[in-house]
Design a protein around this motif. Structure first.
Motif, PDB file in Angstrom:
ATOM      1  N   MET A   1       0.848  -1.176   0.000  1.00 53.82           N
ATOM      2  CA  MET A   1       0.000   0.000   0.000  1.00 53.82           C
ATOM      3  C   MET A   1       0.893   1.238   0.000  1.00 53.82           C
ATOM      4  O   MET A   1       1.899   1.289   0.688  1.00 53.82           O
ATOM      5  N   ASN A   2       0.472   2.198  -0.760  1.00 52.50           N
ATOM      6  CA  ASN A   2       1.162   3.490  -0.798  1.00 52.50           C
ATOM      7  C   ASN A   2       0.645   4.329   0.376  1.00 52.50           C
ATOM      8  O   ASN A   2      -0.292   5.100   0.238  1.00 52.50           O
ATOM      9  N   GLU A   3       1.258   4.149   1.537  1.00 49.62           N
ATOM     10  CA  GLU A   3       0.747   4.770   2.760  1.00 49.62           C
ATOM     11  C   GLU A   3       0.818   6.293   2.732  1.00 49.62           C
ATOM     12  O   GLU A   3      -0.145   6.964   3.102  1.00 49.62           O
ATOM     13  N   ARG A   4       1.929   6.828   2.300  1.00 52.12           N
ATOM     14  CA  ARG A   4       2.061   8.295   2.263  1.00 52.12           C
ATOM     15  C   ARG A   4       1.037   8.928   1.340  1.00 52.12           C
ATOM     16  O   ARG A   4       0.390   9.906   1.685  1.00 52.12           O
ATOM     17  N   GLY A   5       0.919   8.369   0.150  1.00 50.67           N
ATOM     18  CA  GLY A   5      -0.029   8.911  -0.823  1.00 50.67           C
ATOM     19  C   GLY A   5      -1.469   8.788  -0.352  1.00 50.67           C
ATOM     20  O   GLY A   5      -2.271   9.710  -0.516  1.00 50.67           O
ATOM     21  N   PHE A   6      -1.797   7.642   0.249  1.00 50.81           N
ATOM     22  CA  PHE A   6      -3.159   7.418   0.737  1.00 50.81           C
ATOM     23  C   PHE A   6      -3.482   8.360   1.886  1.00 50.81           C
ATOM     24  O   PHE A   6      -4.575   8.942   1.943  1.00 50.81           O
ATOM     25  N   GLU A   7      -2.537   8.534   2.791  1.00 53.87           N
ATOM     26  CA  GLU A   7      -2.756   9.444   3.921  1.00 53.87           C
ATOM     27  C   GLU A   7      -2.981  10.872   3.420  1.00 53.87           C
ATOM     28  O   GLU A   7      -3.884  11.577   3.882  1.00 53.87           O
ATOM     29  N   LYS A   8      -2.188  11.288   2.456  1.00 52.39           N
ATOM     30  CA  LYS A   8      -2.345  12.622   1.872  1.00 52.39           C
ATOM     31  C   LYS A   8      -3.695  12.737   1.165  1.00 52.39           C
ATOM     32  O   LYS A   8      -4.391  13.743   1.288  1.00 52.39           O
ATOM     33  N   PHE A   9      -4.075  11.695   0.428  1.00 57.25           N
ATOM     34  CA  PHE A   9      -5.374  11.662  -0.254  1.00 57.25           C
ATOM     35  C   PHE A   9      -6.516  11.834   0.742  1.00 57.25           C
ATOM     36  O   PHE A   9      -7.423  12.633   0.533  1.00 57.25           O
ATOM     37  N   LEU A  10      -6.465  11.073   1.835  1.00 55.97           N
ATOM     38  CA  LEU A  10      -7.524  11.168   2.845  1.00 55.97           C
ATOM     39  C   LEU A  10      -7.576  12.566   3.451  1.00 55.97           C
ATOM     40  O   LEU A  10      -8.659  13.123   3.639  1.00 55.97           O
ATOM     41  N   SER A  11      -6.430  13.116   3.746  1.00 52.13           N
ATOM     42  CA  SER A  11      -6.379  14.449   4.348  1.00 52.13           C
ATOM     43  C   SER A  11      -6.933  15.515   3.402  1.00 52.13           C
ATOM     44  O   SER A  11      -7.631  16.429   3.830  1.00 52.13           O
TER      45      SER A  11
END
Length: 93
Positions: A1-11
């Motif tokens: 999983m692309n954790e950084r990208g997903f976290e940024k997406f959610l934010s």
């Protein structure tokens, strides 16, 4: 999983989400990977695999509250730019 990208997406996607809510979704996404024993990147790349994964997660969650399924659905949007249909409307190809 692309954790950084997903976290940024959610934010960025859901401006009313608190940091705690974003972290909670990230935790549920990681838990889904553990339950499914496969990366979310692999799951969301195939609609049939996405469907099968949601069915598996459904059996591992409280039917009234499906946080792992919701996290995987959000990851699908992050990677594919569209929502995955409700299970009852999905048709295999």
């Amino acid at each position: 999983m692309n954790e950084r990208g997903f976290e940024k997406f959610l934010s960025n996607q859901e401006t009313n989400l608190t940091n705690k809510a974003v972290r909670s979704r990230m935790t549920k996404a990681r838990k889904a990977e553990t339950v499914l024993n496969v990366s979310l990147d692999v799951i969301v790349a195939s609609d049939d695999l996405m469907f099968d994964s949601l069915i598996i997660l459904k059996g591992n969650e409280n039917p009234k509250h499906n946080p792992m399924q919701n996290a995987v659905r959000k990851y699908y949007i992050f990677k594919n730019g569209k929502e995955f249909p409700q299970l009852r409307y999905y048709k295999r190809r």
